[in-house]
Design a protein around this motif. Sequence first.
Motif, short mmCIF file in Angstrom:
data_model
loop_
_atom_site.label_atom_id
_atom_site.label_comp_id
_atom_site.label_asym_id
_atom_site.label_seq_id
_atom_site.Cartn_x
_atom_site.Cartn_y
_atom_site.Cartn_z
N ARG B 8 0.85 -1.19 0.00
CA ARG B 8 0.00 0.00 0.00
C ARG B 8 0.88 1.23 0.00
NH1 ARG B 8 -5.23 -0.98 2.82
NH2 ARG B 8 -5.41 -3.23 3.07
N LEU B 9 0.42 2.25 -0.67
CA LEU B 9 1.06 3.56 -0.53
C LEU B 9 0.02 4.62 -0.86
CD1 LEU B 9 1.64 4.87 -3.56
CD2 LEU B 9 3.55 3.30 -3.54
N VAL B 10 0.31 5.84 -0.43
CA VAL B 10 -0.62 6.95 -0.63
C VAL B 10 0.09 8.03 -1.44
CG1 VAL B 10 -1.94 8.79 0.50
CG2 VAL B 10 -1.90 6.48 1.47
N VAL B 11 -0.63 8.54 -2.44
CA VAL B 11 -0.11 9.68 -3.21
C VAL B 11 -1.10 10.84 -3.08
CG1 VAL B 11 1.20 8.32 -4.88
CG2 VAL B 11 -1.19 8.84 -5.34
N LEU B 39 4.33 11.15 -3.48
CA LEU B 39 4.23 10.20 -2.37
C LEU B 39 3.97 10.93 -1.05
CD1 LEU B 39 7.14 7.69 -3.12
CD2 LEU B 39 4.69 7.37 -3.50
N ALA B 40 3.04 10.38 -0.28
CA ALA B 40 2.76 10.94 1.04
C ALA B 40 3.92 10.61 1.97
CB ALA B 40 1.46 10.36 1.58
N THR B 41 4.37 11.61 2.68
CA THR B 41 5.53 11.38 3.55
C THR B 41 5.16 10.61 4.81
OG1 THR B 41 5.15 13.56 4.46
CG2 THR B 41 6.83 13.37 2.74
N ASP B 42 3.89 10.75 5.22
CA ASP B 42 3.49 10.05 6.44
C ASP B 42 2.91 8.66 6.15
OD1 ASP B 42 1.16 10.71 5.27
OD2 ASP B 42 0.37 11.92 6.92
N GLY B 43 2.75 8.36 4.85
CA GLY B 43 2.32 7.02 4.49
C GLY B 43 0.85 6.74 4.66
N ALA B 44 0.09 7.71 5.12
CA ALA B 44 -1.34 7.48 5.30
C ALA B 44 -2.10 8.75 5.00
CB ALA B 44 -1.62 7.03 6.73
#
Lengths: 92, 262
Positions: B8-11, B39-44
């Motif tokens: 999983r990753l968040v953009v 890319l989200a730096t906090d991952g969520a």
Amino acid sequence: MSELVGPPVAGLTIVEVDGCFHIYNPATKRAVALNETASQIWRLSTGERQFGDVVAALAERYGVDDDAIAGQVRATIDELAAEGLYVETATH
Amino acid sequence: MTPPFSHRLVVHLLGSAFELQTDHADTFADVQRLWQPFLATDGAAVDAAVVRLDQPSAPERLEHFATAVNAAALDAAPHFAAHAGVVAHAGVAVAMPAVSGTGKSTMTAACLRRGFQYVSDEALCLSYQDGAVVPYPRPIGLSSWSAKAVGAAGGGTAAVGESLFTAEDLGSARHAGLARLRHVVVLERSAPGGPVLVPESRPGGVTLLLQQSFNHYRRGADALRLAAEVIADAQLWTLRYSDPLEAADLLWTTFAEDAATS
């Protein structure tokens, strides 16, 4: 018969770039781009000038006879009215 | 119960958040690399739209991700967004508004090969606050013909019918810092011959930006004001060309000097 040209309806957003108007009408959600000649007509569309006065002013500006441009001015005013840009009067 | 996806990753794209979910390590790595700027730096992220990538092949998964996040992000963008390729140099942005299939991605890539930095191959995004260009450096999609035309044949990451490139893949980089729109270039493919850049009257540029806009209908009056404001500070051109790299050379020699004096 007298025929006033205009005035513009309230609430339009009007911007000008190099002498040409772009008009956004929130009632129709349409933006209309005017060329230089149509922009001149729009400037004169204050609701205080008769159709003949608008034609005469443009004829003088462009150095032509009134009759030579009356048809084009009529067509442009009709298009602007059809876009809902003028307050509706008995003559529009 | 369906087991959770292993990757999983968040953009974050233009204010919208998307969560990729996949079991394919190769696709996860490709998305991480190609969408690195987002890319989200906090991952969520709260309220992220989920994009599941379980298509049979890696190219299909990438294509699905690219299409899904692009359409949703542009539709919801808080900025004025118009279909255009955009490059920049030293704070001077050059936009090439055009619909899909008219060569804007190819010209964008050619410009990167010739010295410009990357802003977007898809959308000219302008802040409603101050008219500044908002970067949208999504992966550049090039067909095999386009990649060959810009000297990048065989490169990129395969998607469906095209390959995806970062600016770095093409020997360039993303443009950093503030950029202002100074040139709007209408692309016109012509018969073989040297490229020609013809100045045009600016009022047509306002109509062009509105016609190519994804989202002006959301803020009609504001969009018109913004388009007029930025065009009043810009120059409108038509570029007639047959060879994208030759055309990019012409844009570079014409506009880089402008950037240097701005």
